[in-house]
Design an enzyme around this catalytic site. Structure first.
Site, PDB file in Angstrom:
ATOM      1  N   GLY A  10     -19.908 139.607   3.978  1.00  0.00           N
ATOM      2  CA  GLY A  10     -21.013 140.563   4.140  1.00  0.00           C
ATOM      3  C   GLY A  10     -20.532 142.000   4.338  1.00  0.00           C
ATOM      4  CG  ASN A  32     -24.683 130.967   3.622  1.00  0.00           C
ATOM      5  OD1 ASN A  32     -24.576 132.183   3.472  1.00  0.00           O
ATOM      6  ND2 ASN A  32     -25.679 130.414   4.285  1.00  0.00           N
ATOM      7  CG  ASP A  58     -25.485 126.857   5.634  1.00  0.00           C
ATOM      8  OD1 ASP A  58     -26.279 127.393   4.857  1.00  0.00           O
ATOM      9  OD2 ASP A  58     -25.585 126.866   6.870  1.00  0.00           O
ATOM     10  CB  SER A 124     -27.735 143.670  17.448  1.00  0.00           C
ATOM     11  OG  SER A 124     -28.652 144.717  17.252  1.00  0.00           O
ATOM     12  CE1 TYR A 149     -30.056 140.088  13.692  1.00  0.00           C
ATOM     13  CE2 TYR A 149     -30.993 142.072  14.671  1.00  0.00           C
ATOM     14  CZ  TYR A 149     -29.906 141.370  14.197  1.00  0.00           C
ATOM     15  OH  TYR A 149     -28.664 141.945  14.251  1.00  0.00           O
ATOM     16  CE  LYS A 153     -27.043 139.053  15.564  1.00  0.00           C
ATOM     17  NZ  LYS A 153     -25.841 138.402  15.002  1.00  0.00           N
ATOM     18  CG  ASN A 199     -31.177 148.889   8.221  1.00  0.00           C
ATOM     19  OD1 ASN A 199     -30.798 147.823   7.747  1.00  0.00           O
ATOM     20  ND2 ASN A 199     -31.728 148.973   9.414  1.00  0.00           N
ATOM     21  CG  LEU A 200     -32.250 156.869   7.669  1.00  0.00           C
ATOM     22  CD1 LEU A 200     -33.573 157.258   7.023  1.00  0.00           C
ATOM     23  CD2 LEU A 200     -31.995 157.721   8.907  1.00  0.00           C
ATOM     24  NE  ARG A 231     -33.323 153.751  16.151  1.00  0.00           N
ATOM     25  CZ  ARG A 231     -34.450 154.307  16.591  1.00  0.00           C
ATOM     26  NH1 ARG A 231     -34.399 155.453  17.245  1.00  0.00           N
ATOM     27  NH2 ARG A 231     -35.608 153.710  16.408  1.00  0.00           N
TER      28      ARG A 231
HETATM   29  N1  UDP Z   1     -36.300 155.281   9.303  1.00  0.00           N
HETATM   30  C1  UDP Z   1     -37.147 156.078   8.530  1.00  0.00           C
HETATM   31  N2  UDP Z   1     -37.404 155.676   7.237  1.00  0.00           N
HETATM   32  C2  UDP Z   1     -36.848 154.564   6.694  1.00  0.00           C
HETATM   33  C3  UDP Z   1     -35.984 153.770   7.484  1.00  0.00           C
HETATM   34  C4  UDP Z   1     -35.742 154.162   8.792  1.00  0.00           C
HETATM   35  O1  UDP Z   1     -37.658 157.091   8.993  1.00  0.00           O
HETATM   36  O2  UDP Z   1     -37.118 154.254   5.524  1.00  0.00           O
HETATM   37  C5  UDP Z   1     -35.980 155.706  10.691  1.00  0.00           C
HETATM   38  C6  UDP Z   1     -36.409 154.705  11.751  1.00  0.00           C
HETATM   39  O3  UDP Z   1     -37.738 154.934  12.144  1.00  0.00           O
HETATM   40  C7  UDP Z   1     -35.390 155.013  12.856  1.00  0.00           C
HETATM   41  C8  UDP Z   1     -34.119 155.421  12.087  1.00  0.00           C
HETATM   42  O4  UDP Z   1     -34.596 155.815  10.793  1.00  0.00           O
HETATM   43  O5  UDP Z   1     -35.801 156.132  13.624  1.00  0.00           O
HETATM   44  C9  UDP Z   1     -33.125 154.297  11.932  1.00  0.00           C
HETATM   45  O6  UDP Z   1     -33.786 153.160  11.415  1.00  0.00           O
HETATM   46  P1  UDP Z   1     -32.976 151.883  10.888  1.00  0.00           P
HETATM   47  O7  UDP Z   1     -33.974 150.917  10.345  1.00  0.00           O
HETATM   48  O8  UDP Z   1     -31.867 152.320   9.971  1.00  0.00           O
HETATM   49  O9  UDP Z   1     -32.264 151.314  12.188  1.00  0.00           O
HETATM   50  P2  UDP Z   1     -32.876 150.804  13.588  1.00  0.00           P
HETATM   51  O10 UDP Z   1     -32.336 151.755  14.610  1.00  0.00           O
HETATM   52  O11 UDP Z   1     -34.344 150.808  13.512  1.00  0.00           O
HETATM   53  O12 UDP Z   1     -32.288 149.451  13.736  1.00  0.00           O
END
Ligand code: UDP
Length: 349
Positions: A10, A32, A58, A124, A149, A153, A199-200, A231
């Protein structure tokens, strides 16, 4: 003697494998490939010039795990395998609880059978109870995951703690990741999410390359410097090195410890957009959307425990995180897909 890396194919796993091999460890990988590609493993071999055994198995199949322990001289485990999508976990809790928890119990059961009691586990920051007031987050911060999720953890963390209580020979390192981003500087391995990324940073990458039209920013009315969420983004190579440091500690002690892997610095979504624009030289269109359910305003780590006890610190800054993500995205516009089919016989020997 080898380190068994579960989930070694991964995003995090491939980078951990590279760092272990570069530090002189022998490794055996089990995956897997449900959410990863054999091609990632090929690329680990290309980057390091080293070879190692890989099992497409697996972790729910105990018999196969026994075979792996019988066929190899394993003395520690880095357990990364698991499902990781928050959204999917709310729709498919059975899938998440069954896979993540039972596979961890299986691996520990087989480890015990073979008297291998050293494990580093991938947890996490999502195990921490949400808070907008208390930052940075240290390891003794109250726990309380808010989605299935995260709860898997947390349950696994409790299980490992009970295991350690039951038998003082166990040595366990729990790593709580903040927001891993970026890619290996070679541009050969990186994050390859299936479908539309949640994710962002992978989302930014797809917008920058033109595969997605616009980024939705989830909320600009948070109590932060520009109203967008903050973040703790950590370069995946720093994160991977954290596993090597944790393994070294686990090898030389017993007991259980938890460590935050983060930089201790927070960046807002808008800061990320601007940094990615600079790295890619492209304008990133965005629109302001409503807040995403479950998001907190600010979340960043106090990484001092890892620094003091493991001697590990994150060294790579935001600029490189975005540059390396962009380099990976440009070199692999379709991720690993299309380069090789998935079956194990596509493995380079
Ligand atoms: N975020 C956003 N647009 C997206 C994805 C994420 O504005 O398409 C923002 C989300 O609200 C957070 C930050 O980016 O403030 C990080 O989000 P991510 O999902 O990457 O990680 P998280 O900290 O939520 O696990």
């Amino acid at each position: 003697m080898a380190v068994l890396v579960t989930g070694g194919g991964g995003y995090i796993g491939t980078h951990v494998c590279v760092e272990l091999l570069n530090h002189g460890y022998d490794i055996v990988v089990v995956d897997n490939f449900s959410n990863s590609s054999v091609e990632g493993i090929n690329r680990v071999k290309t980057i390091t010039g080293k070879t190692f055994k890989i099992y497409q198995t697996d972790l729910l199949h105990k018999r196969k795990l026994i075979d792996i322990f019988e066929q190899n001289s394993i003395n520690s485990v880095i357990h990364l395998a698991g499902y990781k999508s928050v959204g999917e976990s709310t729709e498919k809790p059975i899938k998440y609880y069954a896979n993540n928890i039972i596979s961890t119990i299986n691996i520990c059961e087989i480890m015990k059978k073979f008297d291998v009691k050293k494990i580093v586990f991938s947890s996490s920051a999502t195990v921490y109870a949400p808070s907008n007031n208390h930052q940075p987050i240290s390891e003794n911060f109250p726990l309380g995951a808010t989605n299935p999720y995260g709860r898997t953890k947390l349950i696994i963390e409790h299980f490992l703690s009970d295991l350690s209580q039951s038998d003082s020979d166990w040595s366990i390192g729990i790593l709580r990741y903040f927001n891993p981003v970026g890619a290996h500087s070679s541009g050969l391995i990186g994050e390859d999410p299936k479908g539309v990324p949640n994710n962002l940073v992978p989302y930014l990458a797809r917008v920058a390359i033109g595969k997605l039209p616009v980024l939705s920013i989830f909320g600009n009315d948070y109590p932060t410097m520009d109203g967008t969420g903050v973040r703790d983004y950590i370069h995946v190579v720093d994160l991977a090195q954290g596993h090597v440091y944790a393994l070294q500690k686990v090898e030389s002690t017993t007991g259980i410890d938890r460590y935050n892997l983060g930089t201790g610095k927070g960046y807002s979504v808008l800061e990320m957009v601007h940094s990615y624009e600079k790295a890619s030289g492209r304008k990133i269109p965005y629109e302001i959307a409503p807040r995403r359910k479950g998001d907190v305003a600010i979340c960043y780590a106090d990484p001092s425990k890892a620094r003091n006890e493991l001697g590990w610190v994150a060294k790579i800054g935001l600029k490189e995180m975005c540059q390396d993500s962009w380099n990976w995205q440009q070199n692999n516009p379709n991720g690993y897909e299309g380069d090789h089919p998935s079956p194990l016989n596509a493995l380079k020997r």
